[in-house]
Scaffold this motif. Structure first.
Motif, mmCIF file in Angstrom:
data_model
loop_
_atom_site.group_PDB
_atom_site.id
_atom_site.type_symbol
_atom_site.label_atom_id
_atom_site.label_comp_id
_atom_site.label_asym_id
_atom_site.label_seq_id
_atom_site.Cartn_x
_atom_site.Cartn_y
_atom_site.Cartn_z
ATOM 1 N N GLY A 220 41.129 31.418 27.984
ATOM 2 C CA GLY A 220 40.855 31.201 26.564
ATOM 3 C C GLY A 220 39.455 30.690 26.311
ATOM 4 N N LEU A 221 38.930 29.876 27.251
ATOM 5 C CA LEU A 221 37.576 29.346 27.124
ATOM 6 C C LEU A 221 36.538 30.279 27.737
ATOM 7 C CD1 LEU A 221 38.226 25.581 28.004
ATOM 8 C CD2 LEU A 221 37.908 26.599 25.735
ATOM 9 N N GLN A 222 37.008 31.437 28.205
ATOM 10 C CA GLN A 222 36.139 32.455 28.804
ATOM 11 C C GLN A 222 35.376 31.911 30.012
ATOM 12 O OE1 GLN A 222 33.706 33.989 25.589
ATOM 13 N NE2 GLN A 222 35.374 35.251 24.805
ATOM 14 N N VAL A 223 36.117 31.186 30.886
ATOM 15 C CA VAL A 223 35.532 30.710 32.135
ATOM 16 C C VAL A 223 35.251 31.917 33.029
ATOM 17 C CG1 VAL A 223 35.962 29.369 34.228
ATOM 18 C CG2 VAL A 223 36.673 28.476 31.999
ATOM 19 N N GLU A 224 34.026 32.022 33.507
ATOM 20 C CA GLU A 224 33.598 33.207 34.245
ATOM 21 C C GLU A 224 34.252 33.276 35.628
ATOM 22 O OE1 GLU A 224 31.746 36.775 35.017
ATOM 23 O OE2 GLU A 224 31.888 35.664 33.126
ATOM 24 N N HIS A 225 34.251 32.174 36.364
ATOM 25 C CA HIS A 225 34.792 32.153 37.724
ATOM 26 C C HIS A 225 36.105 31.365 37.714
ATOM 27 C CE1 HIS A 225 31.106 33.913 39.386
ATOM 28 N NE2 HIS A 225 30.463 33.117 38.551
ATOM 29 N N LEU A 226 37.170 32.059 37.405
ATOM 30 C CA LEU A 226 38.466 31.416 37.190
ATOM 31 C C LEU A 226 39.029 30.800 38.472
ATOM 32 C CD1 LEU A 226 40.492 31.018 34.842
ATOM 33 C CD2 LEU A 226 41.675 33.079 35.649
ATOM 34 N N GLN A 227 38.584 31.275 39.634
ATOM 35 C CA GLN A 227 39.132 30.757 40.889
ATOM 36 C C GLN A 227 38.857 29.272 41.059
ATOM 37 O OE1 GLN A 227 36.802 33.090 40.613
ATOM 38 N NE2 GLN A 227 35.136 32.853 42.093
ATOM 39 N N TRP A 228 37.751 28.763 40.500
ATOM 40 C CA TRP A 228 37.468 27.335 40.595
ATOM 41 C C TRP A 228 38.478 26.526 39.777
ATOM 42 C CZ3 TRP A 228 34.276 25.752 44.186
ATOM 43 C CH2 TRP A 228 33.249 26.585 44.621
ATOM 44 N N THR A 229 38.839 27.043 38.624
ATOM 45 C CA THR A 229 39.811 26.338 37.781
ATOM 46 C C THR A 229 41.179 26.310 38.447
ATOM 47 O OG1 THR A 229 38.619 27.057 35.799
ATOM 48 C CG2 THR A 229 40.885 26.302 35.501
ATOM 49 N N MET A 230 41.610 27.434 39.008
ATOM 50 C CA MET A 230 42.917 27.474 39.678
ATOM 51 C C MET A 230 42.933 26.546 40.892
ATOM 52 S SD MET A 230 44.118 31.470 39.462
ATOM 53 C CE MET A 230 42.884 32.044 40.643
ATOM 54 N N ILE A 253 36.612 15.557 41.876
ATOM 55 C CA ILE A 253 35.493 15.652 40.932
ATOM 56 C C ILE A 253 34.238 15.006 41.497
ATOM 57 C CG2 ILE A 253 34.679 14.937 38.664
ATOM 58 C CD1 ILE A 253 37.609 15.117 37.714
ATOM 59 N N MET A 254 34.377 13.785 42.032
ATOM 60 C CA MET A 254 33.211 13.078 42.548
ATOM 61 C C MET A 254 32.632 13.791 43.764
ATOM 62 S SD MET A 254 32.834 10.729 40.389
ATOM 63 C CE MET A 254 31.513 9.851 41.205
ATOM 64 N N GLY A 255 33.506 14.273 44.654
ATOM 65 C CA GLY A 255 33.020 14.994 45.823
ATOM 66 C C GLY A 255 32.327 16.285 45.447
ATOM 67 N N THR A 256 32.863 16.974 44.439
ATOM 68 C CA THR A 256 32.235 18.219 43.983
ATOM 69 C C THR A 256 30.857 17.948 43.397
ATOM 70 O OG1 THR A 256 34.378 19.259 43.545
ATOM 71 C CG2 THR A 256 32.456 20.171 42.418
ATOM 72 N N ASP A 324 29.644 26.714 36.641
ATOM 73 C CA ASP A 324 31.048 27.140 36.628
ATOM 74 C C ASP A 324 31.884 26.356 37.629
ATOM 75 O OD1 ASP A 324 30.499 28.978 34.677
ATOM 76 O OD2 ASP A 324 30.302 30.672 36.053
ATOM 77 N N CYS A 325 31.290 26.046 38.774
ATOM 78 C CA CYS A 325 31.997 25.263 39.785
ATOM 79 C C CYS A 325 32.349 23.885 39.242
ATOM 80 C CB CYS A 325 31.132 25.135 41.041
ATOM 81 S SG CYS A 325 31.743 23.947 42.254
ATOM 82 N N ALA A 326 31.369 23.204 38.657
ATOM 83 C CA ALA A 326 31.601 21.852 38.145
ATOM 84 C C ALA A 326 32.602 21.857 36.993
ATOM 85 C CB ALA A 326 30.278 21.245 37.693
ATOM 86 N N MET A 327 32.392 22.730 36.002
ATOM 87 C CA MET A 327 33.260 22.756 34.833
ATOM 88 C C MET A 327 34.665 23.284 35.177
ATOM 89 S SD MET A 327 31.626 21.406 32.355
ATOM 90 C CE MET A 327 31.001 20.321 33.653
ATOM 91 N N GLY A 328 34.724 24.285 36.052
ATOM 92 C CA GLY A 328 36.020 24.821 36.449
ATOM 93 C C GLY A 328 36.855 23.797 37.187
ATOM 94 N N ASN A 329 36.218 23.057 38.104
ATOM 95 C CA ASN A 329 36.935 22.003 38.820
ATOM 96 C C ASN A 329 37.415 20.916 37.879
ATOM 97 O OD1 ASN A 329 37.181 22.025 41.884
ATOM 98 N ND2 ASN A 329 35.111 22.810 41.613
ATOM 99 N N LEU A 330 36.536 20.494 36.979
ATOM 100 C CA LEU A 330 36.905 19.442 36.033
ATOM 101 C C LEU A 330 38.086 19.869 35.173
ATOM 102 C CD1 LEU A 330 36.345 16.729 34.673
ATOM 103 C CD2 LEU A 330 34.671 17.876 33.210
#
Length: 357
Positions: A220-230, A253-256, A324-330
């Motif tokens: 819905g937020l159009q995250v480009e690299h969805l694998q980070w979110t999953m 989050i802190m480690g990322t 994308d890595c930072a936002m997807g993880n968060l």
């Protein structure tokens, strides 16, 4: 001026206090010290195939080799037969997830198709890992392997050379695990045990709900690299209670973020592809060395490793991937903590997997 020497009664509490402080400091150091032997096995498991790829100018295949070397992380049991069994099961999970991702990459996994495949991979991996008490437990590594390898830009043809590198590295890691010799006290880790079926199904259902929710929000937020979110959504489920979920999510989050800082420092040096490949091979060692003892510190090595290997596989990746890595993880971690915490309100049988991503 004459001073009265301290009495024996005064010395005893002081000595006891000093001894207690020294013991506490030693326990703290031991608790956060690296585990050298398993890290060496995993490091060699990537080092030899990775060096072969560097010398043959196939640096673009390092991403496949890295996920193949993850099979070595399942070889922590001091008993050879149990170690072999665990590695076979771990290899089965990683190979099934990775091969499916590689096979579907030409189709172009994106959005809902990527989410559906990730949910199926996570649910099945969770059930197998819980049933056999695998360590690393949970579904993080198979899920991330599926998502990362399934979204590599390979064109319309199957990446057969990548598939060979992936499978060969996984098999080499199993062989290396059986060649190692060490006693029962040589490796330290969190003991795991198989869960009963009600708990297994409950955890698998939690994976389904959490990843589906996080992935849907990401789409819905159009995250480009969805694998980070999953992958981020799967991390808190390694803990057995709400407090553990928050702690593990915070470490993620802190480690990322620390890992992104390491990556940016490396990029300021404008390194060559060969140097980047050497960094990837070198970073796998501290990742495994600290994964059980200090999860946040381990991620500070794992994050640049993953980003660098994806950058080699797809040179067009730049600053956008870091964002994308930072936002997807968060996003994934927050959704995972909120939903999993709501589902797991009542304490269940603890399953400490130690080095789940």
């Amino acid at each position: 001026m004459h001073t009265t020497p301290p009495t024996a009664q005064g010395l005893v509490p002081r000595l006891r206090s000093r001894v207690d402080s020294l013991v506490s400091w030693r326990l703290l150091v031991v608790a956060h010290s690296p585990e050298i032997r398993p890290a060496l096995r995993v490091g060699i498991g990537l080092g030899i195939p990775g060096t072969a790829l560097l010398l043959t100018d196939r640096i673009d295949l390092l991403a496949y080799a890295v996920f193949g070397s993850v099979v070595g992380m399942y070889g922590r049991d001091p008993h050879r037969w149990q170690r072999f069994k665990n590695q076979l099961l771990g290899a089965g999970l990683m190979l099934c997830a990775g091969i499916c991702g590689i096979a579907l990459a030409p189709v172009g996994l994106r959005g809902w198709s990527l989410l559906a495949g990730g949910i199926l991979c996570a649910v099945l991996s969770s059930m197998v890992a819980d049933r056999h008490g695998l360590k690393p437990g949970g579904a993080f590594f198979p899920l991330f392997a599926f998502g990362a390898l399934g979204t590599l830009p390979v064109g319309e043809t199957l990446a057969l050379d990548g598939l060979i590198a992936f499978v060969a590295t996984a098999l080499f890691s199993i062989l290396l695990g059986q060649m190692a010799r060490f006693g029962p006290a040589a490796e330290h880790g969190i003991q795991t045990q198989a869960l009963p079926w009600p708990n297994i199904l409950r955890r698998a259902g939690t994976y389904l709900v959490v990843i589906a929710a996080a992935g849907s929000i990401g789409i819905g937020l159009q995250v480009e690299h969805l694998q980070w979110t999953m992958a981020g959504a799967a991390v808190p489920l390694a803990a057995g209670n709400a407090r553990g979920m928050i702690k593990r999510g915070t470490h993620r989050i802190m480690g990322t973020l620390a890992g992104i800082g390491v990556l940016l420092a490396l990029q300021l040096m404008e390194p060559s592809e060969f140097f980047i490949g050497c960094c990837i091979i070198g970073l796998i060692f501290p990742t495994e060395a600290y994964m059980v003892r200090n999860y946040g510190l381990a991620l500070s090595f794992f994050t640049p490793l993953i980003l660098l290997m994806l950058q080699l596989a797809n040179p067009r990746i730049g600053a956008q991937m870091v964002w994308d890595c930072a936002m997807g993880n968060l996003l994934g971690v927050l959704v995972g903590i909120l939903i999993a915490g709501a589902i797991e309100r009542t304490p269940r049988l603890q399953y400490s997997s130690g080095d789940v991503g």
